[in-house]
Design an enzyme around this catalytic site. Sequence first.
Site, PDB file in Angstrom:
ATOM      1  N   ASP A 195      -0.040   4.005   1.034  1.00 13.27           N
ATOM      2  CA  ASP A 195      -0.391   4.804   2.206  1.00 13.27           C
ATOM      3  C   ASP A 195       0.489   4.510   3.420  1.00 13.27           C
ATOM      4  O   ASP A 195       0.466   5.259   4.397  1.00 13.27           O
ATOM      5  CB  ASP A 195      -1.854   4.578   2.585  1.00 13.27           C
ATOM      6  CG  ASP A 195      -2.808   5.128   1.544  1.00 13.27           C
ATOM      7  OD1 ASP A 195      -2.483   6.178   0.950  1.00 13.27           O
ATOM      8  OD2 ASP A 195      -3.864   4.524   1.310  1.00 13.27           O
ATOM      9  N   THR A 235       0.843  -1.193   0.000  1.00 12.94           N
ATOM     10  CA  THR A 235       0.000   0.000   0.000  1.00 12.94           C
ATOM     11  C   THR A 235       0.874   1.238   0.000  1.00 12.94           C
ATOM     12  O   THR A 235       1.840   1.332   0.760  1.00 12.94           O
ATOM     13  CB  THR A 235      -0.968   0.060   1.198  1.00 12.94           C
ATOM     14  OG1 THR A 235      -1.670   1.304   1.175  1.00 12.94           O
ATOM     15  CG2 THR A 235      -0.271  -0.077   2.530  1.00 12.94           C
ATOM     16  N   ARG A 247       1.716   6.925  -7.790  1.00 13.36           N
ATOM     17  CA  ARG A 247       1.833   5.510  -7.450  1.00 13.36           C
ATOM     18  C   ARG A 247       2.242   4.644  -8.648  1.00 13.36           C
ATOM     19  O   ARG A 247       2.397   3.437  -8.506  1.00 13.36           O
ATOM     20  CB  ARG A 247       0.515   4.996  -6.868  1.00 13.36           C
ATOM     21  CG  ARG A 247      -0.600   4.808  -7.858  1.00 13.36           C
ATOM     22  CD  ARG A 247      -1.860   4.351  -7.143  1.00 13.36           C
ATOM     23  NE  ARG A 247      -2.841   3.831  -8.092  1.00 13.36           N
ATOM     24  CZ  ARG A 247      -4.140   3.762  -7.847  1.00 13.36           C
ATOM     25  NH1 ARG A 247      -4.611   4.165  -6.688  1.00 13.36           N
ATOM     26  NH2 ARG A 247      -4.960   3.264  -8.735  1.00 13.36           N
ATOM     27  N   LEU A 254      -0.283   9.271 -10.957  1.00 10.53           N
ATOM     28  CA  LEU A 254       1.123   9.431 -11.320  1.00 10.53           C
ATOM     29  C   LEU A 254       2.045   9.090 -10.158  1.00 10.53           C
ATOM     30  O   LEU A 254       3.114   8.509 -10.355  1.00 10.53           O
ATOM     31  CB  LEU A 254       1.383  10.870 -11.782  1.00 10.53           C
ATOM     32  CG  LEU A 254       0.601  11.357 -13.002  1.00 10.53           C
ATOM     33  CD1 LEU A 254       0.966  12.801 -13.311  1.00 10.53           C
ATOM     34  CD2 LEU A 254       0.879  10.464 -14.208  1.00 10.53           C
ATOM     35  N   GLU A 312      -4.813  14.458   0.951  1.00 13.14           N
ATOM     36  CA  GLU A 312      -6.202  14.441   0.479  1.00 13.14           C
ATOM     37  C   GLU A 312      -7.189  14.284   1.635  1.00 13.14           C
ATOM     38  O   GLU A 312      -8.340  14.692   1.542  1.00 13.14           O
ATOM     39  CB  GLU A 312      -6.406  13.288  -0.505  1.00 13.14           C
ATOM     40  CG  GLU A 312      -6.219  11.908   0.118  1.00 13.14           C
ATOM     41  CD  GLU A 312      -6.518  10.769  -0.846  1.00 13.14           C
ATOM     42  OE1 GLU A 312      -7.147  11.012  -1.891  1.00 13.14           O
ATOM     43  OE2 GLU A 312      -6.113   9.621  -0.543  1.00 13.14           O
ATOM     44  N   ARG A 335      -5.638   9.192   3.001  1.00 12.21           N
ATOM     45  CA  ARG A 335      -6.974   9.506   3.498  1.00 12.21           C
ATOM     46  C   ARG A 335      -6.974   9.759   5.003  1.00 12.21           C
ATOM     47  O   ARG A 335      -7.569  10.708   5.488  1.00 12.21           O
ATOM     48  CB  ARG A 335      -7.914   8.343   3.165  1.00 12.21           C
ATOM     49  CG  ARG A 335      -9.344   8.529   3.590  1.00 12.21           C
ATOM     50  CD  ARG A 335     -10.154   7.300   3.221  1.00 12.21           C
ATOM     51  NE  ARG A 335     -10.059   7.035   1.804  1.00 12.21           N
ATOM     52  CZ  ARG A 335     -10.869   7.588   0.898  1.00 12.21           C
ATOM     53  NH1 ARG A 335     -11.806   8.401   1.289  1.00 12.21           N
ATOM     54  NH2 ARG A 335     -10.729   7.306  -0.376  1.00 12.21           N
TER      55      ARG A 335
END
Length: 420
Positions: A141, A139, A297, A295, A244, A189
Amino acid sequence: MAKGKLLYAQSGGVTAVINATACAVIETARAAKVPVLAARNGILGALREELIDTTREPRAAVAALRRTPGGAFGSCRYKLKSLEQDRARYERLIEVFRAHDIRWFLYNGGNDSADTALKISRIGRELGYPVDVIGVPKTVDNDLAVTDTCPGFGSVAKYTAVAVAEASLDVESMCATSTKVFILEVMGRHAGWIAAAGGLAARAAGDPPHVILFPEVAFDEAKFLERAKAAVERVGYCTVVASEGLRNAAGEFLAEAGTRDAFGHAQLGGVAPVLAELVKRKLGYKVHWALPDYLQRSARHLASKTDVDQAYAVGKAAVEYALAGRSAVMPVIVRTSDSPYRWKIEPAPLEKIANREKKLPKGFISRDGYGITTAARRYLEPLIRGEDAPKYGKDGLPDYVRLANTPVAKKLASYVIEDR
């Protein structure tokens, strides 16, 4: 030669290095003379019995996966619910496994995928079908619990830091007569790992980014505007990195679009334009913003060698764990030293990973809430080190591989998945 086949599937948003993990899975299994099938489009392919025969792929094509971005077999965002709510689907998976003699299942994804892998291991035992299930970390993230870092994050971090440095040089060049504030919106997130990585661009005090907005820190409009104005007055411009998932003091996303994705997560409409409008209206500055979106990732040309090596290592370990009879575990990265940077792979129970989210530690965020600390830099810097550029063709473009993805003949009746 072990009896049975291994099934590998990719899940969720892909990364610049997830195919390096796929490469390791196939190469390691081949060395053990275990056939590898891949599910087309993640768990959906397993449910629909849409399987791919990787034994038909040439060795060179498999090796080229290591330097190819995207998801070679297709991925999906599809969350299986609890064993009670989705029992028919779990039983269908075991039916497919049984039909194709699948004895090992490797699911390459994030939090939700770890949860799915854990549930499949349980239903296999409950139904008396011997299948060892391994969750494989992935991931951008960087929010998986237990593992020191997540394969995919290091390359996004490198891309973000480079983008911040390069764009800031551009803005600095024109700030006397043009843009005063530049806002780069990055993924994240709930966890601000990628936003924090933008802070690596600042090699000396006062360097951009001048403001980092983390989802872990409630957005304060007045303080943000004050900070942006101070940077412009001090150096002529202000570079902002915004996650984001930025929220206000009430816990509401600044850019929630009012819709939800397949996992039930709120879909975000873009925090950068919201911030840009605020700066323009309140401060009167000319503002530009950018949304790297996919872009960041998929930028395999700027991948971190550390990240590629770790992505391959977890894939290799996943196969070794499976063939050794382990189940309901995930190969995780354990940092053993910061300087010099050293790491190893160890198994961790999926129960300690599934549905848990690792946020940015408070000690990684500066006291004013707008930058990163020395501890954050010490953690982040090794993850972006090294270059692992793809091979380039005569036309100047990277030579990325596209597999044949030969389908396996179906043995069961067709299966329709109803829309949720």
